[in-house]
Scaffold this active site. Structure first.
Site, PDB file in Angstrom:
ATOM      1  N   TRP A 116     -22.730  79.313 -42.451  1.00  0.00           N
ATOM      2  CA  TRP A 116     -21.506  79.899 -41.902  1.00  0.00           C
ATOM      3  C   TRP A 116     -21.165  81.247 -42.508  1.00  0.00           C
ATOM      4  CZ3 TRP A 116     -18.742  80.506 -46.270  1.00  0.00           C
ATOM      5  CH2 TRP A 116     -18.998  79.624 -47.316  1.00  0.00           C
ATOM      6  N   ASN A 117     -21.796  81.651 -43.603  1.00  0.00           N
ATOM      7  CA  ASN A 117     -21.231  82.801 -44.324  1.00  0.00           C
ATOM      8  C   ASN A 117     -21.544  84.160 -43.700  1.00  0.00           C
ATOM      9  OD1 ASN A 117     -23.861  82.386 -45.234  1.00  0.00           O
ATOM     10  ND2 ASN A 117     -23.458  83.329 -47.202  1.00  0.00           N
ATOM     11  N   LYS A 140     -29.620  76.143 -34.260  1.00  0.00           N
ATOM     12  CA  LYS A 140     -28.415  75.355 -34.556  1.00  0.00           C
ATOM     13  C   LYS A 140     -27.567  76.105 -35.570  1.00  0.00           C
ATOM     14  CE  LYS A 140     -26.728  72.431 -37.390  1.00  0.00           C
ATOM     15  NZ  LYS A 140     -25.294  72.714 -37.168  1.00  0.00           N
ATOM     16  N   PRO A 141     -26.449  76.707 -35.122  1.00  0.00           N
ATOM     17  CA  PRO A 141     -25.581  77.391 -36.078  1.00  0.00           C
ATOM     18  C   PRO A 141     -24.716  76.396 -36.850  1.00  0.00           C
ATOM     19  CG  PRO A 141     -24.913  77.846 -33.783  1.00  0.00           C
ATOM     20  CD  PRO A 141     -25.957  76.767 -33.748  1.00  0.00           C
ATOM     21  N   ALA A 142     -24.061  76.879 -37.901  1.00  0.00           N
ATOM     22  CA  ALA A 142     -23.142  76.027 -38.660  1.00  0.00           C
ATOM     23  C   ALA A 142     -22.016  75.568 -37.739  1.00  0.00           C
ATOM     24  CB  ALA A 142     -22.573  76.796 -39.840  1.00  0.00           C
ATOM     25  N   SER A 143     -21.571  74.349 -37.932  1.00  0.00           N
ATOM     26  CA  SER A 143     -20.550  73.783 -37.032  1.00  0.00           C
ATOM     27  C   SER A 143     -19.207  74.477 -37.185  1.00  0.00           C
ATOM     28  CB  SER A 143     -20.367  72.299 -37.320  1.00  0.00           C
ATOM     29  OG  SER A 143     -21.556  71.618 -37.071  1.00  0.00           O
ATOM     30  N   GLY A 193     -29.460  77.966 -46.030  1.00  0.00           N
ATOM     31  CA  GLY A 193     -28.350  77.091 -46.399  1.00  0.00           C
ATOM     32  C   GLY A 193     -28.497  76.638 -47.837  1.00  0.00           C
ATOM     33  N   GLU A 215     -34.453  79.740 -47.044  1.00  0.00           N
ATOM     34  CA  GLU A 215     -33.611  80.741 -47.731  1.00  0.00           C
ATOM     35  C   GLU A 215     -32.424  79.967 -48.281  1.00  0.00           C
ATOM     36  OE1 GLU A 215     -34.445  83.778 -48.120  1.00  0.00           O
ATOM     37  OE2 GLU A 215     -35.979  84.134 -46.612  1.00  0.00           O
ATOM     38  N   LEU A 216     -32.432  79.714 -49.589  1.00  0.00           N
ATOM     39  CA  LEU A 216     -31.478  78.748 -50.156  1.00  0.00           C
ATOM     40  C   LEU A 216     -30.476  79.413 -51.093  1.00  0.00           C
ATOM     41  CD1 LEU A 216     -34.154  75.967 -50.770  1.00  0.00           C
ATOM     42  CD2 LEU A 216     -32.784  76.391 -48.721  1.00  0.00           C
ATOM     43  N   CYS A 249     -25.017  84.814 -50.338  1.00  0.00           N
ATOM     44  CA  CYS A 249     -26.164  84.289 -51.098  1.00  0.00           C
ATOM     45  C   CYS A 249     -26.559  85.299 -52.165  1.00  0.00           C
ATOM     46  CB  CYS A 249     -27.324  83.965 -50.171  1.00  0.00           C
ATOM     47  SG  CYS A 249     -27.732  85.288 -49.036  1.00  0.00           S
TER      48      CYS A 249
HETATM   49  P1  NDP Z   1     -25.582  73.949 -45.638  1.00  0.00           P
HETATM   50  O1  NDP Z   1     -26.928  73.633 -46.192  1.00  0.00           O
HETATM   51  O2  NDP Z   1     -24.495  72.969 -45.841  1.00  0.00           O
HETATM   52  O3  NDP Z   1     -25.643  74.207 -44.070  1.00  0.00           O
HETATM   53  C1  NDP Z   1     -26.494  75.166 -43.497  1.00  0.00           C
HETATM   54  C2  NDP Z   1     -26.891  74.735 -42.105  1.00  0.00           C
HETATM   55  O4  NDP Z   1     -27.632  73.518 -42.202  1.00  0.00           O
HETATM   56  C3  NDP Z   1     -25.704  74.425 -41.180  1.00  0.00           C
HETATM   57  O5  NDP Z   1     -26.044  74.783 -39.869  1.00  0.00           O
HETATM   58  C4  NDP Z   1     -25.577  72.928 -41.306  1.00  0.00           C
HETATM   59  O6  NDP Z   1     -24.941  72.320 -40.202  1.00  0.00           O
HETATM   60  C5  NDP Z   1     -27.041  72.531 -41.377  1.00  0.00           C
HETATM   61  N1  NDP Z   1     -27.290  71.225 -41.966  1.00  0.00           N
HETATM   62  C6  NDP Z   1     -26.498  70.500 -42.799  1.00  0.00           C
HETATM   63  N2  NDP Z   1     -27.092  69.327 -43.107  1.00  0.00           N
HETATM   64  C7  NDP Z   1     -28.293  69.322 -42.468  1.00  0.00           C
HETATM   65  C8  NDP Z   1     -29.379  68.397 -42.401  1.00  0.00           C
HETATM   66  N3  NDP Z   1     -29.371  67.229 -43.047  1.00  0.00           N
HETATM   67  N4  NDP Z   1     -30.462  68.713 -41.649  1.00  0.00           N
HETATM   68  C9  NDP Z   1     -30.511  69.898 -40.985  1.00  0.00           C
HETATM   69  N5  NDP Z   1     -29.510  70.806 -41.000  1.00  0.00           N
HETATM   70  C10 NDP Z   1     -28.421  70.527 -41.749  1.00  0.00           C
HETATM   71  O7  NDP Z   1     -25.211  75.374 -46.245  1.00  0.00           O
HETATM   72  P2  NDP Z   1     -23.832  76.149 -46.096  1.00  0.00           P
HETATM   73  O8  NDP Z   1     -23.496  76.255 -44.659  1.00  0.00           O
HETATM   74  O9  NDP Z   1     -22.844  75.572 -47.024  1.00  0.00           O
HETATM   75  O10 NDP Z   1     -24.237  77.607 -46.572  1.00  0.00           O
HETATM   76  C11 NDP Z   1     -24.040  78.086 -47.853  1.00  0.00           C
HETATM   77  C12 NDP Z   1     -25.353  78.083 -48.616  1.00  0.00           C
HETATM   78  O11 NDP Z   1     -26.290  78.899 -47.959  1.00  0.00           O
HETATM   79  C13 NDP Z   1     -25.210  78.645 -50.027  1.00  0.00           C
HETATM   80  O12 NDP Z   1     -25.922  77.834 -50.926  1.00  0.00           O
HETATM   81  C14 NDP Z   1     -25.872  80.015 -49.913  1.00  0.00           C
HETATM   82  O13 NDP Z   1     -26.374  80.505 -51.115  1.00  0.00           O
HETATM   83  C15 NDP Z   1     -26.938  79.745 -48.912  1.00  0.00           C
HETATM   84  N6  NDP Z   1     -27.353  80.978 -48.290  1.00  0.00           N
HETATM   85  C16 NDP Z   1     -28.597  81.469 -48.579  1.00  0.00           C
HETATM   86  C17 NDP Z   1     -29.025  82.677 -48.062  1.00  0.00           C
HETATM   87  C18 NDP Z   1     -30.396  83.180 -48.314  1.00  0.00           C
HETATM   88  O14 NDP Z   1     -30.843  84.031 -47.565  1.00  0.00           O
HETATM   89  N7  NDP Z   1     -31.093  82.711 -49.328  1.00  0.00           N
HETATM   90  C19 NDP Z   1     -28.145  83.491 -47.212  1.00  0.00           C
HETATM   91  C20 NDP Z   1     -26.852  82.888 -46.977  1.00  0.00           C
HETATM   92  C21 NDP Z   1     -26.482  81.670 -47.503  1.00  0.00           C
HETATM   93  P3  NDP Z   1     -23.374  71.937 -40.247  1.00  0.00           P
HETATM   94  O15 NDP Z   1     -22.618  73.214 -40.354  1.00  0.00           O
HETATM   95  O16 NDP Z   1     -23.164  71.254 -38.952  1.00  0.00           O
HETATM   96  O17 NDP Z   1     -23.169  71.037 -41.431  1.00  0.00           O
END
Ligand code: NDP
Length: 447
Positions: A116-117, A140-143, A193, A215-216, A249
Site C-alpha cells: 500500500w505504501n 493483486k494490489p493491497a486491499s 511487501g 522486494e521485502l 522501504c
Molecule cells: P504485506 O506483505 O502485508 O502486503 C503486501 C501485499 O501482499 C498486499 O497486496 C497484501 O494483500 C498481500 N498479501 C498479504 N498476505 C498475503 C499472502 N499470504 N499471500 C499473498 N499475498 C499476500 O506488506 P505491506 O502491505 O504491509 O507493505 C509494507 C512492507 O512492504 C514493508 O515491509 C516494506 O518495507 C515493504 N516494501 C518493500 C519494498 C521493496 O522494494 N523492497 C518497497 C515497498 C514496501 P492485502 O493488502 O490484501 O493484505
C-alpha cells in the site's frame, strides 16, 4: 464501486461481497472494491494464460506501442523502450557445422502482488517490464489502496491491449494469496511487501517451482562520519525518515554517528523534526507529514518506540500523537527522534515503518559498518563523508542492494534496485529489471 479487470472486462465479485477503502486522515470510507475469491483468481490466471501465446509472439515494436500510449509515465516509457530491443546472441561452437543461438523468451503468466505504501510506482515496477517482455499479468494490489491502481490499469488497458493480457483481482491477501501463488498456470510471482509474507510466498512457490522476485522489508543504516556536511546530512536524514510518514522501504531507519559530530547532529535533526515536519491531513496546505496508513500500523510503531524508551532511550523530538481535534480521527504521529537506543531493542532489530528515528553513536568506520550490517535486512544504505577512501570502503562492505554517498535515497529508473539478505532478491528498475521476466533459451542449429 471500483471493479476488477478480468479478461478485458471490468467485473465485481461473484459473491457480491465488498471491501471498504478508508481515508487514514479521518477514517471515512472513500470507496468500496469487490472482495474477490479463489474463483476470480482462477478466471484471471486462465485469461492471462490464454492471452499469453499471442502477446508473447507479438513483435516488440507493437508491444511497445501499447505500453507507450499510457500515463504511468517514466517507468512505462523506460521499459516500453526495451520491448523492441530484446535480443539474443550468436554463439560459435567447436563443432564446425553447427552454431548456437540464445533467445530470450517471456517467462509466462506473472502474478504481481503489491503493497500500500507506493501503490502506483510498485505496480509499474512489475507491470511495465512484464508487458515489455511479452508476459501476461494478474495484479493483486493491497486491499487498503486499490483505487488508483485499478484506475491506472483500466487506463493502460483502454489503449487496446488484448483481453486477458492485463488483469486485476482484489481481495485480502490472507484469503486469496495462496490461490494466486499456488496456481499451476502461474510461471512467476513478483512480490513487494513484508519479509514474513515473502517467506510464505517463497515456500508455496516451491511447490510448482514457480519463479519469484521478492522486494521485502528494510532497515537502512546511514553512517555520518566526522568530516560530513552536517547541514546537508541532517536535511537528508529528515526527508529520508519522515517522507511518506516514514512508510517507505528505502528510508533512513537507523543512524550511526561518529562521536565527534554526534551532539551537533542530534541537536540539528531534533530541531528539524520539531519545526520542519508539520503533521496533518495530507490534502491540507502546509502539511508535510500525513497520517500513518492504519491504526494497527501506528500502534506497531508506537510499541517499538515504547520498547526503546523502556530500555533507556531518550526522546529528542516527538514520541507521541499530535494533540487537537483535527487529529482525533486519523492515525497521526509526530516526527520522532531517539538517542541512546539499545542495540538489541526492537527499533534496532526490526523494520520501523513510521516516522521514528533511532540514533546510535560509533567509534569509527569499522564499528559503524559492523553495526550497520548487524541486521537481517539489506535493502538500502548511505554514508556521509568527504573522504573517498571511507566512501569506497562503505560501498564495498555495506551489505545492501544500494549505497548512497552524500545523497538521499532516491531509486533511479536507470539503476537496478533490489535487496540482499532478508530484504529479498531479484531486481526492479534498470535493464536488469527485465531479467526476471525473461528466460534465456539455447538453440543449436546444424547445417
Ligand atoms: P504485506 O506483505 O502485508 O502486503 C503486501 C501485499 O501482499 C498486499 O497486496 C497484501 O494483500 C498481500 N498479501 C498479504 N498476505 C498475503 C499472502 N499470504 N499471500 C499473498 N499475498 C499476500 O506488506 P505491506 O502491505 O504491509 O507493505 C509494507 C512492507 O512492504 C514493508 O515491509 C516494506 O518495507 C515493504 N516494501 C518493500 C519494498 C521493496 O522494494 N523492497 C518497497 C515497498 C514496501 P492485502 O493488502 O490484501 O493484505
Amino acid at each position: 464501486m471500483a471493479t476488477m479487470l478480468i479478461d478485458g472486462q471490468t467485473v465485481g465479485a461473484q459473491t457480491g461481497k465488498t471491501i471498504e477503502v478508508r481515508n487514514p486522515a479521518n477514517g471515512e470510507i472513500v470507496d468500496t472494491i469487490p472482495k474477490g475469491s479463489a474463483s476470480e483468481v482462477d478466471a484471471a490466471v486462465e485469461a492471462a494464460a490464454k492471452a499469453l501465446p499471442a502477446w508473447a509472439s507479438l513483435s516488440g515494436t507493437k508491444r511497445a506501442a501499447f505500453i507507450e500510449a499510457t500515463r504511468v509515465a517514466e517507468n512505462l516509457e523506460f521499459f516500453a523502450g526495451f520491448a523492441d530491443k530484446l535480443r539474443g546472441d550468436y554463439v560459435p561452437l567447436e563443432d564446425q557445422n553447427k552454431f548456437g543461438l540464445t533467445m530470450r523468451r517471456p517467462v509466462g503468466v506473472v502474478v504481481a502482488i503489491t503493497p500500500w505504501n507506493f501503490p502506483l510506482t510498485l505496480m509499474a515496477n512489475k507491470v511495465c517490464p512484464a508487458l515489455a517482455a511479452g508476459c501476461t499479468v494478474v495484479l493483486k494490489p493491497a486491499s487498503t489502496t486499490p483505487l488508483a491502481t485499478q484506475k491506472t490499469i483500466e487506463i493502460i488497458n483502454s489503449v487496446g491491449i488484448p483481453a486477458g493480457v492485463l488483469n486485476t483481482v482484489h481481495g485480502p491477501g490472507a484469503e486469496i494469496g495462496d490461490a494466486l501463488v499456488s496456481h499451476p498456470k502461474v510461471n512467476k510471482i513478483a512480490f513487494t511487501g513484508q519479509t514474513e509474507t515473502g517467506k510464505r510466498i517463497m515456500k508455496l512457490a516451491a511447490e510448482n517451482v514457480t519463479r519469484v522476485t521478492l522486494e521485502l522489508g528494510g532497515s537502512d543504516p546511514m553512517i555520518v562520519c566526522d568530516d560530513a556536511d552536517i547541514r546537508r546530512a541532517t536535511a537528508a536524514t529528515a526527508i529520508g525518515r519522515f517522507f511518506n510518514a516514514g512508510q517507505a522501504c528505502l528510508a533512513v531507519k537507523r543512524v550511526y554517528l561518529f562521536e565527534q559530530i554526534a551532539e551537533e547532529f542530534m541537536t540539528k535533526i531534533a530541531d528539524r523534526a520539531r519545526k520542519e515536519w508539520p503533521v496533518g491531513d495530507g490534502l491540507k496546505e502546509g502539511v508535510k507529514m500525513g497520517p500513518l496508513h492504519t491504526e494497527r500500523q501506528r500502534a506497531e510503531v508506537e510499541s517499538q518506540v515504547a520498547d526503546a524508551v523502556k530500555r533507556g532511550a531518550k526522546v529528542l523530538a516527538g514520541g507521541k500523537r499530535p494533540e487537537g481535534k483535527e487529529f482525533e480521527k486519523g492515525w497521526y504521529m509526530e516526527a520522532t527522534v531517539l538517542r541512546d537506543v539499545p542495540e538489541d531493542s526492537r527499533m534496532a532489530t526490526e523494520e520501523v515503518f513510521g516516522p521514528a528515528l533511532p540514533i546510535f553513536i560509533v567509534k569509527d568506520l569499522d564499528d559503524a559498518i559492523a553495526k550497520a550490517n548487524a541486521s537481517v535486512y539489506g535493502l538500502g544504505s548511505s554514508i556521509w563523508t568527504k573522504d573517498l577512501a571511507k566512501a569506497r570502503k562503505a560501498a564495498e562492505l555495506l551489505e545492501a542492494g544500494y549505497t548512497w554517498i552524500n545523497d538521499i535515497q532516491v531509486a533511479y529508473d536507470q539503476l537496478p534496485f533490489g535487496g540482499t539478505k532478508q530484504s529479498g532478491f531479484g531486481k526492479e528498475h534498470g535493464i536488469e529489471g527485465l531479467d526476471g521476466y525473461l528466460e534465456k533459451k539455447s538453440v543449436v542449429l546444424a547445417y
